[in-house]
Motif scaffolding. Structure first.
Motif, PDB file in Angstrom:
ATOM      1  N   ASN A 154       0.816  -1.217   0.000  1.00  0.00           N
ATOM      2  CA  ASN A 154       0.000   0.000   0.000  1.00  0.00           C
ATOM      3  C   ASN A 154       0.851   1.269   0.000  1.00  0.00           C
ATOM      4  OD1 ASN A 154       0.838   0.542   2.617  1.00  0.00           O
ATOM      5  ND2 ASN A 154      -1.069  -0.121   3.579  1.00  0.00           N
ATOM      6  N   GLY A 155       2.157   1.116  -0.262  1.00  0.00           N
ATOM      7  CA  GLY A 155       3.035   2.277  -0.360  1.00  0.00           C
ATOM      8  C   GLY A 155       3.538   2.809   0.971  1.00  0.00           C
ATOM      9  N   GLY A 156       3.283   2.085   2.057  1.00  0.00           N
ATOM     10  CA  GLY A 156       3.690   2.550   3.375  1.00  0.00           C
ATOM     11  C   GLY A 156       5.130   2.258   3.729  1.00  0.00           C
ATOM     12  N   LEU A 157       5.787   1.383   2.995  1.00  0.00           N
ATOM     13  CA  LEU A 157       7.193   1.052   3.233  1.00  0.00           C
ATOM     14  C   LEU A 157       7.964   1.112   1.935  1.00  0.00           C
ATOM     15  CD1 LEU A 157       6.996  -2.097   5.562  1.00  0.00           C
ATOM     16  CD2 LEU A 157       7.769   0.177   6.208  1.00  0.00           C
ATOM     17  N   ALA A 158       9.191   1.604   2.006  1.00  0.00           N
ATOM     18  CA  ALA A 158      10.076   1.619   0.851  1.00  0.00           C
ATOM     19  C   ALA A 158      11.500   1.461   1.355  1.00  0.00           C
ATOM     20  CB  ALA A 158       9.938   2.915   0.070  1.00  0.00           C
ATOM     21  N   GLY A 159      12.279   0.658   0.653  1.00  0.00           N
ATOM     22  CA  GLY A 159      13.675   0.470   1.038  1.00  0.00           C
ATOM     23  C   GLY A 159      13.939  -0.936   1.539  1.00  0.00           C
ATOM     24  N   ASP A 160      14.957  -1.069   2.379  1.00  0.00           N
ATOM     25  CA  ASP A 160      15.438  -2.363   2.860  1.00  0.00           C
ATOM     26  C   ASP A 160      14.872  -2.631   4.253  1.00  0.00           C
ATOM     27  OD1 ASP A 160      16.848  -4.714   3.163  1.00  0.00           O
ATOM     28  OD2 ASP A 160      18.746  -3.721   3.609  1.00  0.00           O
ATOM     29  N   TYR A 161      13.558  -2.860   4.358  1.00  0.00           N
ATOM     30  CA  TYR A 161      12.874  -3.002   5.637  1.00  0.00           C
ATOM     31  C   TYR A 161      12.832  -4.431   6.178  1.00  0.00           C
ATOM     32  CZ  TYR A 161       9.341  -4.125   2.192  1.00  0.00           C
ATOM     33  OH  TYR A 161       8.689  -4.660   1.121  1.00  0.00           O
ATOM     34  N   LEU A 162      13.406  -5.387   5.449  1.00  0.00           N
ATOM     35  CA  LEU A 162      13.348  -6.783   5.877  1.00  0.00           C
ATOM     36  C   LEU A 162      14.242  -7.045   7.084  1.00  0.00           C
ATOM     37  CD1 LEU A 162      13.495  -8.493   2.380  1.00  0.00           C
ATOM     38  CD2 LEU A 162      11.471  -7.986   3.761  1.00  0.00           C
ATOM     39  N   GLU A 163      13.773  -7.909   7.989  1.00  0.00           N
ATOM     40  CA  GLU A 163      14.598  -8.367   9.106  1.00  0.00           C
ATOM     41  C   GLU A 163      15.448  -9.534   8.625  1.00  0.00           C
ATOM     42  OE1 GLU A 163      12.640  -9.502  12.706  1.00  0.00           O
ATOM     43  OE2 GLU A 163      11.691  -7.562  12.947  1.00  0.00           O
ATOM     44  N   ARG A 164      16.744  -9.456   8.878  1.00  0.00           N
ATOM     45  CA  ARG A 164      17.649 -10.558   8.531  1.00  0.00           C
ATOM     46  C   ARG A 164      18.145 -11.179   9.826  1.00  0.00           C
ATOM     47  NH1 ARG A 164      17.980  -6.700   5.018  1.00  0.00           N
ATOM     48  NH2 ARG A 164      18.019  -7.121   2.807  1.00  0.00           N
ATOM     49  N   VAL A 165      17.935 -12.476   9.972  1.00  0.00           N
ATOM     50  CA  VAL A 165      18.382 -13.177  11.167  1.00  0.00           C
ATOM     51  C   VAL A 165      19.868 -13.473  11.017  1.00  0.00           C
ATOM     52  CG1 VAL A 165      18.129 -15.257  12.570  1.00  0.00           C
ATOM     53  CG2 VAL A 165      16.100 -14.160  11.568  1.00  0.00           C
ATOM     54  N   ASN A 166      20.667 -12.954  11.952  1.00  0.00           N
ATOM     55  CA  ASN A 166      22.104 -13.166  11.941  1.00  0.00           C
ATOM     56  C   ASN A 166      22.501 -14.385  12.761  1.00  0.00           C
ATOM     57  OD1 ASN A 166      22.418 -10.697  10.496  1.00  0.00           O
ATOM     58  ND2 ASN A 166      22.240  -9.601  12.418  1.00  0.00           N
ATOM     59  N   ASP A 167      21.760 -14.651  13.844  1.00  0.00           N
ATOM     60  CA  ASP A 167      22.125 -15.742  14.743  1.00  0.00           C
ATOM     61  C   ASP A 167      20.958 -16.025  15.681  1.00  0.00           C
ATOM     62  OD1 ASP A 167      23.685 -17.652  16.027  1.00  0.00           O
ATOM     63  OD2 ASP A 167      24.767 -16.191  17.245  1.00  0.00           O
ATOM     64  N   ARG A 195      14.185 -24.222  27.560  1.00  0.00           N
ATOM     65  CA  ARG A 195      12.841 -24.661  27.929  1.00  0.00           C
ATOM     66  C   ARG A 195      12.582 -24.212  29.360  1.00  0.00           C
ATOM     67  NH1 ARG A 195       9.156 -28.247  25.874  1.00  0.00           N
ATOM     68  NH2 ARG A 195      10.679 -28.990  24.371  1.00  0.00           N
ATOM     69  N   GLY A 196      11.506 -23.479  29.542  1.00  0.00           N
ATOM     70  CA  GLY A 196      11.166 -22.973  30.863  1.00  0.00           C
ATOM     71  C   GLY A 196      10.052 -23.774  31.510  1.00  0.00           C
ATOM     72  N   ASP A 197       9.565 -23.281  32.623  1.00  0.00           N
ATOM     73  CA  ASP A 197       8.449 -23.921  33.321  1.00  0.00           C
ATOM     74  C   ASP A 197       7.224 -23.933  32.422  1.00  0.00           C
ATOM     75  OD1 ASP A 197      10.062 -24.154  35.533  1.00  0.00           O
ATOM     76  OD2 ASP A 197       9.341 -22.301  36.462  1.00  0.00           O
ATOM     77  N   GLY A 198       6.435 -24.965  32.519  1.00  0.00           N
ATOM     78  CA  GLY A 198       5.211 -25.058  31.730  1.00  0.00           C
ATOM     79  C   GLY A 198       5.439 -25.514  30.297  1.00  0.00           C
ATOM     80  N   GLY A 199       6.683 -25.900  29.944  1.00  0.00           N
ATOM     81  CA  GLY A 199       6.964 -26.412  28.609  1.00  0.00           C
ATOM     82  C   GLY A 199       7.214 -25.370  27.547  1.00  0.00           C
ATOM     83  N   ARG A 200       7.220 -24.103  27.909  1.00  0.00           N
ATOM     84  CA  ARG A 200       7.482 -23.069  26.907  1.00  0.00           C
ATOM     85  C   ARG A 200       8.956 -23.059  26.535  1.00  0.00           C
ATOM     86  NH1 ARG A 200       3.708 -17.899  28.502  1.00  0.00           N
ATOM     87  NH2 ARG A 200       1.775 -18.984  28.138  1.00  0.00           N
ATOM     88  N   VAL A 201       9.217 -22.663  25.300  1.00  0.00           N
ATOM     89  CA  VAL A 201      10.584 -22.528  24.797  1.00  0.00           C
ATOM     90  C   VAL A 201      10.827 -21.051  24.537  1.00  0.00           C
ATOM     91  CG1 VAL A 201      12.120 -23.059  22.864  1.00  0.00           C
ATOM     92  CG2 VAL A 201      10.627 -24.831  23.794  1.00  0.00           C
ATOM     93  N   GLY A 202      12.006 -20.561  24.887  1.00  0.00           N
ATOM     94  CA  GLY A 202      12.309 -19.158  24.678  1.00  0.00           C
ATOM     95  C   GLY A 202      13.712 -18.970  24.151  1.00  0.00           C
ATOM     96  N   GLY A 203      14.015 -17.764  23.768  1.00  0.00           N
ATOM     97  CA  GLY A 203      15.336 -17.425  23.272  1.00  0.00           C
ATOM     98  C   GLY A 203      15.287 -16.087  22.573  1.00  0.00           C
ATOM     99  N   TYR A 204      16.290 -15.870  21.724  1.00  0.00           N
ATOM    100  CA  TYR A 204      16.282 -14.654  20.926  1.00  0.00           C
ATOM    101  C   TYR A 204      17.018 -14.890  19.624  1.00  0.00           C
ATOM    102  CZ  TYR A 204      21.161 -13.475  22.050  1.00  0.00           C
ATOM    103  OH  TYR A 204      22.532 -13.474  22.162  1.00  0.00           O
ATOM    104  N   ALA A 205      16.704 -14.040  18.672  1.00  0.00           N
ATOM    105  CA  ALA A 205      17.391 -14.025  17.388  1.00  0.00           C
ATOM    106  C   ALA A 205      18.054 -12.666  17.248  1.00  0.00           C
ATOM    107  CB  ALA A 205      16.405 -14.246  16.245  1.00  0.00           C
ATOM    108  N   ALA A 206      19.320 -12.658  16.878  1.00  0.00           N
ATOM    109  CA  ALA A 206      20.011 -11.404  16.558  1.00  0.00           C
ATOM    110  C   ALA A 206      19.618 -11.043  15.133  1.00  0.00           C
ATOM    111  CB  ALA A 206      21.513 -11.584  16.681  1.00  0.00           C
ATOM    112  N   VAL A 207      19.025  -9.863  14.945  1.00  0.00           N
ATOM    113  CA  VAL A 207      18.534  -9.458  13.627  1.00  0.00           C
ATOM    114  C   VAL A 207      19.087  -8.098  13.229  1.00  0.00           C
ATOM    115  CG1 VAL A 207      16.391 -10.783  13.837  1.00  0.00           C
ATOM    116  CG2 VAL A 207      16.409  -8.404  14.517  1.00  0.00           C
ATOM    117  N   THR A 208      19.161  -7.883  11.923  1.00  0.00           N
ATOM    118  CA  THR A 208      19.520  -6.592  11.359  1.00  0.00           C
ATOM    119  C   THR A 208      18.371  -6.150  10.459  1.00  0.00           C
ATOM    120  OG1 THR A 208      21.874  -7.125  11.363  1.00  0.00           O
ATOM    121  CG2 THR A 208      21.179  -5.340   9.920  1.00  0.00           C
TER     122      THR A 208
END
Length: 103
Positions: A26-39, A45-58
């Motif tokens: 709809n023309g609201g974004l222009a350029g290099d707006y994509l997230e790139r996962v670096n790592d 695994r925490g209490d209750g079976g949930r899994v967590g973490g993080y991704a380093a992104v650019t």
């Protein structure tokens, strides 16, 4: 994206709503707006079976605007940690929480 997230993830809903409103189609974004996962250095695994973490992104340099007549906002190249929590639902992992932390 909405089908892969838990209804309890309020940040996921905010992010999906923003993407629905402000996007390249709809023309609201222009350029290099994509997230790139670096790592994805670690998952845990925490209490209750949930899994967590993080991704380093650019995210590249881009402009965005909330409406076709709005003044564009320029964003420079940035690095973030995309922190997340996943929950098992019907044999699949779904996003139950996320946040974007500037680095």
């Amino acid at each position: 994206m909405k089908s892969a997230t838990s209804p309890a993830c309020s940040q996921c809903k905010l992010y999906a709503d923003y993407v629905s409103k402000v996007n390249a189609a709809n023309g609201g974004l222009a350029g290099d707006y994509l997230e790139r996962v670096n790592d994805v250095p670690d998952l845990f695994r925490g209490d209750g079976g949930r899994v967590g973490g993080y991704a380093a992104v650019t995210i590249g340099a881009y402009t965005s605007k909330d409406s076709p007549s709005a003044k564009p906002v320029t964003s420079t190249v940035r690095k973030y940690k995309r922190e997340f929590t996943l929950s098992a639902v019907n044999g699949s992992w779904t996003m139950s929480a996320m946040s974007l932390v500037p680095q």
